[in-house]
Design a protein around this motif. Structure first.
Motif, mmCIF file in Angstrom:
data_model
loop_
_atom_site.group_PDB
_atom_site.id
_atom_site.type_symbol
_atom_site.label_atom_id
_atom_site.label_comp_id
_atom_site.label_asym_id
_atom_site.label_seq_id
_atom_site.Cartn_x
_atom_site.Cartn_y
_atom_site.Cartn_z
ATOM 1 N N UNK A 53 0.836 -1.200 0.000
ATOM 2 C CA UNK A 53 0.000 0.000 0.000
ATOM 3 C C UNK A 53 0.877 1.259 0.000
ATOM 4 N N UNK A 54 0.512 2.204 -0.836
ATOM 5 C CA UNK A 54 1.109 3.534 -0.764
ATOM 6 C C UNK A 54 -0.025 4.558 -0.803
ATOM 7 N N UNK A 55 0.231 5.695 -0.204
ATOM 8 C CA UNK A 55 -0.793 6.736 -0.111
ATOM 9 C C UNK A 55 -0.168 8.063 -0.517
ATOM 10 N N UNK A 56 -0.844 8.771 -1.418
ATOM 11 C CA UNK A 56 -0.372 10.089 -1.839
ATOM 12 C C UNK A 56 -1.469 11.106 -1.564
ATOM 13 N N UNK A 57 -1.134 12.130 -0.810
ATOM 14 C CA UNK A 57 -2.058 13.229 -0.543
ATOM 15 C C UNK A 57 -1.740 14.340 -1.528
ATOM 16 N N UNK B 249 4.531 3.865 3.217
ATOM 17 C CA UNK B 249 4.742 4.669 2.013
ATOM 18 C C UNK B 249 3.663 5.745 1.955
ATOM 19 N N UNK B 250 3.894 6.817 2.673
ATOM 20 C CA UNK B 250 2.925 7.911 2.775
ATOM 21 C C UNK B 250 3.592 9.179 2.248
ATOM 22 N N UNK B 251 3.010 9.720 1.205
ATOM 23 C CA UNK B 251 3.625 10.842 0.499
ATOM 24 C C UNK B 251 2.659 12.022 0.426
ATOM 25 N N UNK B 252 3.234 13.196 0.240
ATOM 26 C CA UNK B 252 2.428 14.396 0.028
ATOM 27 C C UNK B 252 3.036 15.162 -1.146
ATOM 28 N N UNK B 253 2.174 15.644 -2.004
ATOM 29 C CA UNK B 253 2.602 16.366 -3.206
ATOM 30 C C UNK B 253 3.074 17.769 -2.846
ATOM 31 N N UNK B 254 4.326 18.047 -3.169
ATOM 32 C CA UNK B 254 4.936 19.340 -2.829
ATOM 33 C C UNK B 254 4.153 20.513 -3.435
ATOM 34 N N UNK B 255 3.811 20.424 -4.703
ATOM 35 C CA UNK B 255 3.129 21.529 -5.374
ATOM 36 C C UNK B 255 1.763 21.810 -4.740
ATOM 37 N N UNK B 256 1.014 20.742 -4.442
ATOM 38 C CA UNK B 256 -0.299 20.931 -3.816
ATOM 39 C C UNK B 256 -0.152 21.620 -2.469
#
Length: 134
Positions: free
Chosen positions: A40-44, A80-87
């Protein structure tokens, strides 16, 4: 899953955390899927980055906040928890605004979502078997 291959599933969180059930229900689905040995990976991204904002106060909305529940992802070995820099930047947030979602068992260091750019997100998406949008 075929041949013992671990299924790679990415969740993208694109909605604001309150005002709809998408983000909370997405969290529940992540925890359920983690029980099935999926990768599982998660992108906000987009307004979903607000779900990771430290110090959320839902009192005036008259609803119970669930930001503390993100720590359960670490308990379910979703790392694997990520956040979008641009957002994040478009919404006036920085890495300092992100909530701590857990603690590393070995080092006891706080765990925060990893900030990534659009190219990194695209590369990760290309490797997934399924992408679920919440």
């Amino acid at each position: 899953m075929s041949g013992g291959e671990v299924k790679k599933i990415m969740f993208t969180v694109r909605k604001a955390p309150h005002g709809s059930i998408y983000v909370y229900e997405g969290l529940e689905v992540k925890l359920i899927m983690a029980a099935y040995d999926a990768d599982i990976s998660v992108v906000f991204m987009d307004d979903g980055v607000f779900a990771l904002k430290e110090g959320q106060n839902t009192k005036e909305l008259g609803i119970k906040g669930f930001a503390a529940t993100y720590g359960a992802m670490v308990d379910y070995e979703i790392s694997k928890i990520y956040v979008d820099r641009q957002s994040m930047e478009e919404r006036g947030m920085s890495e300092d605004d992100l909530l701590v979602i857990g603690e590393d068992e070995d080092t006891e260091e706080p765990i925060k979502p990893q900030v990534v750019d659009a190219a990194e997100i695209a590369a990760m998406m290309a490797e997934q078997h399924n992408i679920l949008v919440f």
